[in-house]
Write a protein that holds these residues in place. Structure first.
Motif, PDB file in Angstrom:
ATOM      1  N   ASN A 119       0.608  -1.257   0.194  1.00  0.00           N
ATOM      2  CA  ASN A 119       0.016  -0.042  -0.001  1.00  0.00           C
ATOM      3  C   ASN A 119       0.850   1.265   0.202  1.00  0.00           C
ATOM      4  O   ASN A 119       0.769   2.106  -0.795  1.00  0.00           O
ATOM      5  N   PRO A 135      -6.140   5.775   0.832  1.00  0.00           N
ATOM      6  CA  PRO A 135      -6.491   4.894   1.778  1.00  0.00           C
ATOM      7  C   PRO A 135      -5.234   4.293   2.623  1.00  0.00           C
ATOM      8  O   PRO A 135      -4.086   3.991   1.984  1.00  0.00           O
ATOM      9  N   ILE A 145      -1.900  -4.257  -2.115  1.00  0.00           N
ATOM     10  CA  ILE A 145      -3.007  -3.765  -2.441  1.00  0.00           C
ATOM     11  C   ILE A 145      -4.134  -4.775  -3.055  1.00  0.00           C
ATOM     12  O   ILE A 145      -5.371  -4.638  -2.770  1.00  0.00           O
ATOM     13  N   ASN A 148      -5.811  -5.351   0.361  1.00  0.00           N
ATOM     14  CA  ASN A 148      -6.666  -4.225   0.630  1.00  0.00           C
ATOM     15  C   ASN A 148      -7.920  -4.442  -0.319  1.00  0.00           C
ATOM     16  O   ASN A 148      -9.070  -4.046   0.272  1.00  0.00           O
ATOM     17  N   ILE A 149      -7.813  -4.783  -1.525  1.00  0.00           N
ATOM     18  CA  ILE A 149      -8.874  -4.886  -2.447  1.00  0.00           C
ATOM     19  C   ILE A 149      -9.853  -5.915  -1.944  1.00  0.00           C
ATOM     20  O   ILE A 149     -11.197  -5.937  -1.993  1.00  0.00           O
ATOM     21  N   ASN A 152     -11.503  -4.654   1.077  1.00  0.00           N
ATOM     22  CA  ASN A 152     -11.991  -3.155   1.021  1.00  0.00           C
ATOM     23  C   ASN A 152     -11.479  -2.219   2.309  1.00  0.00           C
ATOM     24  O   ASN A 152     -12.307  -1.741   2.977  1.00  0.00           O
ATOM     25  N   CYS A 158     -10.156   7.566   6.017  1.00  0.00           N
ATOM     26  CA  CYS A 158     -11.153   7.464   4.951  1.00  0.00           C
ATOM     27  C   CYS A 158     -12.311   8.073   5.434  1.00  0.00           C
ATOM     28  O   CYS A 158     -13.362   8.145   4.531  1.00  0.00           O
ATOM     29  N   THR A 164     -11.184   1.659  -0.019  1.00  0.00           N
ATOM     30  CA  THR A 164     -10.442   1.247  -0.883  1.00  0.00           C
ATOM     31  C   THR A 164     -11.522   1.400  -2.346  1.00  0.00           C
ATOM     32  O   THR A 164     -10.975   1.827  -3.386  1.00  0.00           O
ATOM     33  N   THR A 200     -14.551  -5.652  -4.987  1.00  0.00           N
ATOM     34  CA  THR A 200     -14.182  -5.154  -3.652  1.00  0.00           C
ATOM     35  C   THR A 200     -14.624  -5.482  -2.584  1.00  0.00           C
ATOM     36  O   THR A 200     -15.811  -5.526  -2.262  1.00  0.00           O
ATOM     37  N   VAL A 214      -5.475   2.312  -9.457  1.00  0.00           N
ATOM     38  CA  VAL A 214      -5.957   3.100  -8.314  1.00  0.00           C
ATOM     39  C   VAL A 214      -5.790   4.558  -8.765  1.00  0.00           C
ATOM     40  O   VAL A 214      -4.986   5.097  -9.378  1.00  0.00           O
TER      41      VAL A 214
END
Lengths: 488, 370
Positions: A119, A135, A145, A148-149, A152, A158, A164, A200, A214
């Protein structure tokens, strides 16, 4: 079924695709993959594979489909809900080698990356262009990442900059059929269903992320970090509501309770008022004069909610110090206790004080301490249950207490997970939050896209059978009809 | 329970009696019957966007009566409304509390409803700066093609329990379910908004807009019509003033009226008999090789063309730059939406099968196969 091929034969199959060194089959090689950051759940996979290209992953998926071998994809393994817990019959697909940033496009403000990219590495690569990826989960130094996806993921900022899902534009997904599905693009609208949203947060159960594009944002003009201390938690909760109701959306708005304040003071001395019942850390960003006006407004709101102290960081150094304690909260709490269990419910902000009070009551009832450090601005709680796994029964008590906290969140109109995901951890609470027809929809989606249940099976969505065994909890909030049943 | 208290508290501005306007059960019954009788349904509400999507013939299911704001919590930044609630009513109510819908919905008629807005998934001028309609969705009540009433998502911004079926409804044109209620995230209304203009060519406008987008300038909308670029700035008067100075633009007087014109497609450009194409491209894409006049929004990411150029030529040109083209308006037997890849269509068909196994909800509205 998946046992139709021996592990040795399976290993030979994968050695045709990958270099021998990328097929891990010895117990000492598999051990590092037995759990993610939710260490209470452990399971060795049959094999762990380290592909380094999309073609290799595609070939692996084809083998797994042929022999019906479950696949658990994993990035850095920082999931707090057991999302990357291996399957006993399956393979663990480690995507860490796919760690290339394929493109930074400063003209369209996008980054295209492989799933194993960390990230924070995205923001570092975008820095020369004055851009960053918003994020920021607390594990951002390590987490990838792809993970993260799958989850979410959110983070401290945030509240203003989204999760995400709000910050990704395109995904390249490998389906269990071995087909590549391109979703979205550097443009903003795509025809067809909103698959970006479906994928996601689907916890790796509907496809494997091969690539993500992204959004990158310009850094804010300036920021101010403030601290407010309260002698009653109710006042801190009301101040949070006061800020949002007044039309201010801070970049971050965090709360730490008394136990957490004490723990962080002992750990890294951020200079928090030691006697406060709760403190709020508020970060505002924007333009000079407008920012000053907002700082004044927020400061007034703190005072009108009986803050016993309001501090505004004079410079970046002091701002960092104020954040440091917050960021070190979890290791600091770790110093107070042999083990801790971090929860992740979200509630409507207006119920903050009520829910914190009830968590306290549950803590007394079960005889375990609970610290609270969380994203107050968006009502995302992280109650941290302190326990000792070496004391027989304490882990079970901690899990029971955690489960009751999540059910409380659902009862006040919230949700069982704000950003950590369901994984294996919150399957029972899914029965509380969703009706059978709703769970059936999730199961049908899974079934339609992965008929043989090979992608991260057993996570995120409980079977109806499991919910039935727990009783009709969706109807009877918070009252477990069969407390004697195992809860995981 | 806490939620029920809110349902029953008449603390807002004369909402119509909620119990009277709850037709969810009736809609569910109709869908169940249609499912059993294999009767396709054409879902309608305010009928302001009937031009959008493929033409279909089916029995009409109008959900307009199912209306009313169910919950509005200004301090929680969300509103829950039944699908037939007029968009104008929602905007009026939240404006009262100085809040806005972040995606600034476009409006094609006074009777537009929130359900139709979500089903069509269209966002307005603010979209590139404060998020899309989909981004604002927190939860949805949906009736699937078997007449089952389902609830997905919730009322809080951070919520990752279960697959995101509520956002899946956004832009699905009713082909996956009938939305009965929707919960949207709101934002505080900016303290002030002003618009500045520049006389520039299309090429220069694309350059300028994307340069600014790489800075924290408080831009909340952009619009270019052949030779004039309009940029809306949002924030405190002092921020707007200093930003306008930095950007060297000229203020216009009728800021609000101008963006209303954009949102409602009242700009003279839209007064055309030619097919209207809505083209979505990466924002910094140079001027496209498509015949006809072009309007731009969203820092260049949204481009409108009124042209009778050949469909295939348009799609080929748009695909070349990584974009997609939708035939927004225009009587045609052509494809309306940008064609899906084979793998994607397969995925779509699976989802349609899950949500609407009888193939009765707006069948063919998006693609013939769905």
């Amino acid at each position: 079924m998946s046992t139709s091929i021996s592990t040795a034969d399976l290993s030979r199959e994968f050695c045709k695709i990958l270099p021998r060194a990328s097929v891990l089959d010895r117990e000492e090689q598999l051990k590092p993959y037995e759990c993610d950051a939710l260490t209470a759940y452990r399971q060795l996979p049959r094999l762990a594979l380290l592909p380094s290209t999309n073609e290799e992953i595609q070939a692996i998926v084809n083998v797994c489909r042929r022999y019906e071998i479950p696949i658990v994809a994993r990035g850095a393994g920082t999931s707090l809900s057991g999302g990357a817990l291996p399957h006993s019959d399956g393979i663990l697909l480690n995507l860490a080698k796919l760690n290339n940033i394929l493109e930074i496009d400063p003209h369209n403000r996008t980054a295209t990356v492989q799933p194993g990219v960390r990230n924070l590495a995205i923001s570092e690569a975008a820095k020369p262009y004055g851009l960053y990826y918003a994020p920021d989960p607390s594990s951002q130094i390590a987490c990838t990442i792809g993970g993260n996806i799958a989850e979410n993921s959110g983070g401290v900022h945030c509240l203003k900059y989204g999760l995400t899902i709000h910050n990704i534009l395109a995904l390249k997904i490998l389906t269990i059929e071995g087909e590549i599905l391109e979703i979205g693009g550097k443009n903003l609208d795509s025809s067809g269903f909103n698959l970006l949203s479906l994928m996601t947060g689907s916890e790796g159960m509907l496809g494997i992320t091969l690539e993500a594009t992204v959004k990158l944002l310009p850094h804010p003009h300036d920021r101010k970090v403030m601290l407010a201390a309260f002698d009653q938690i109710q006042n801190a909760g009301d101040a949070v509501n006061g800020i949002i109701s007044n039309g201010v959306i801070p970049a971050g708005l965090e709360m730490l309770d008394h136990l957490t304040i004490q723990a962080t003071e002992m750990y890294c001395s951020p200079g928090y008022p030691p006697n406060a019942a709760a403190i709020l850390i508020c970060e505002l960003d924007g333009y000079d004069e407008e920012l000053e006006v907002q700082v004044k407004r927020v400061s007034d709101i703190f005072h009108s909610h009986h803050a016993i102290e309001v501090r505004i960081a004079k410079d970046e150094q002091e701002a960092e110090l104020l954040w440091q304690g917050r960021k070190a909260s979890f290791p600091a709490l770790g110093n107070l206790t042999p083990d801790y269990y971090c929860m992740d419910g979200t509630i409507p902000r207006k119920h903050l004080a009520l829910v914190l009070d009830n968590i306290n009551k549950l803590s007394v009832k079960h005889g375990l301490r609970v610290a609270n450090v969380f994203h107050a601005g968006d009502g995302n709680l992280h109650p941290v249950i302190l326990y000792d796994a070496n004391v027989p029964g304490e882990l079970e008590t901690a899990e029971k207490l955690g489960g009751e906290i999540l059910e409380l969140c659902v009862e006040v109109g919230g949700t069982i997970t704000g950003e950590h995901g369901v994984g294996v951890e919150k399957l029972n609470q899914m029965c509380v939050q969703f009706s059978n027809a709703e769970l059936e929809t999730f199961l049908a989606i899974k079934n339609a896209l992965d008929k043989k249940q090979l992608l991260n099976p057993g996570k995120a969505v409980p079977t109806l059978h499991r919910c039935a065994e727990l009783g009709a909890m969706h109807v009877h909030h918070g009252k477990l009809p069969h407390p004697e049943l195992p809860r995981f | 329970m806490y939620i029920m208290e809110n349902y029953l508290t008449p603390n807002f501005h004369g909402f119509s009696d909620l119990r009277m306007n709850d037709y969810a059960q009736e809609i569910a019954d109709k869908i169940l019957t249609a499912y059993q009788q294999k009767q396709p349904l054409k879902i309608t509400s305010g009928k302001t966007k009937q031009f959008y999507g493929r033409k279909i013939n089916a029995e009409i299911l109008n959900v307009k009566n199912h209306s009313g704001v169910v919950e509005y919590e200004p301090s929680e930044l969300y509103i829950t409304a039944r699908s037939g609630t007029p968009l104008s009513e929602i905007e009026r109510i939240i404006d009262h509390k100085n809040q806005i819908l972040p995606f600034e919905p476009p409006r094609f008629g006074a009777s537009a409803t929130i359900g139709g807005t979500v089903a069509c998934g269209l966002s307005g001028p603010r979209r590139a700066y404060s998020g899309s309609l989909s981004d604002c969705i927190l939860g949805a009540d949906v009736i699937n093609g078997k007449g089952e009433q389902l609830h997905f998502g919730g009322r809080v911004m951070k919520n990752v329990a279960g697959y995101d079926v509520s956002r899946l409804m956004c832009g699905a044109l009713g082909t996956l379910g009938v939305i009965t209620s929707i919960t949207l995230r709101l934002l505080p209304k900016p303290e002030n908004e002003q618009t500045i203009t520049f006389e520039t060519s299309c090429t220069e406008a694309i350059e300028k807009m994307n340069q600014w987008a790489n800075t924290p300038l408080p831009i909340s909308a952009t619009f270019h019509d052949m030779n004039t670029l309009y940029v809306r700035l949002s924030g405190s008067p002092s921020t707007i003033k200093s930003s306008a100075k930095e950007m060297q633009g000229e203020f216009i007087e009728k800021n609000e009226t101008f963006w209303e014109t954009v949102k409602k497609h009242k700009h003279p450009f839209f007064d055309t008999e030619l097919p209207l194409w809505r083209i979505s491209v990466p924002p910094s894409t140079p001027e496209l090789n498509i015949q006809g006049e072009c309007l731009m929004e969203w820092s260049g990411a949204l481009r409108w063309y009124a042209t009778d150029s050949d469909e295939r030529a348009i799609r080929t040109e748009v695909e070349r730059v990584g974009g997609q083209a939708t035939l927004f308006k225009g009587n045609s037997t052509q494809n309306i939406f940008h064609p899906l890849s084979k793998a994607s269509m397969k995925f779509h068909k699976h989802l349609k099968q899950v949500m609407d196994p009888g193939y009765i909800l707006n069948p063919g509205k998006m693609f013939a196969e769905l």
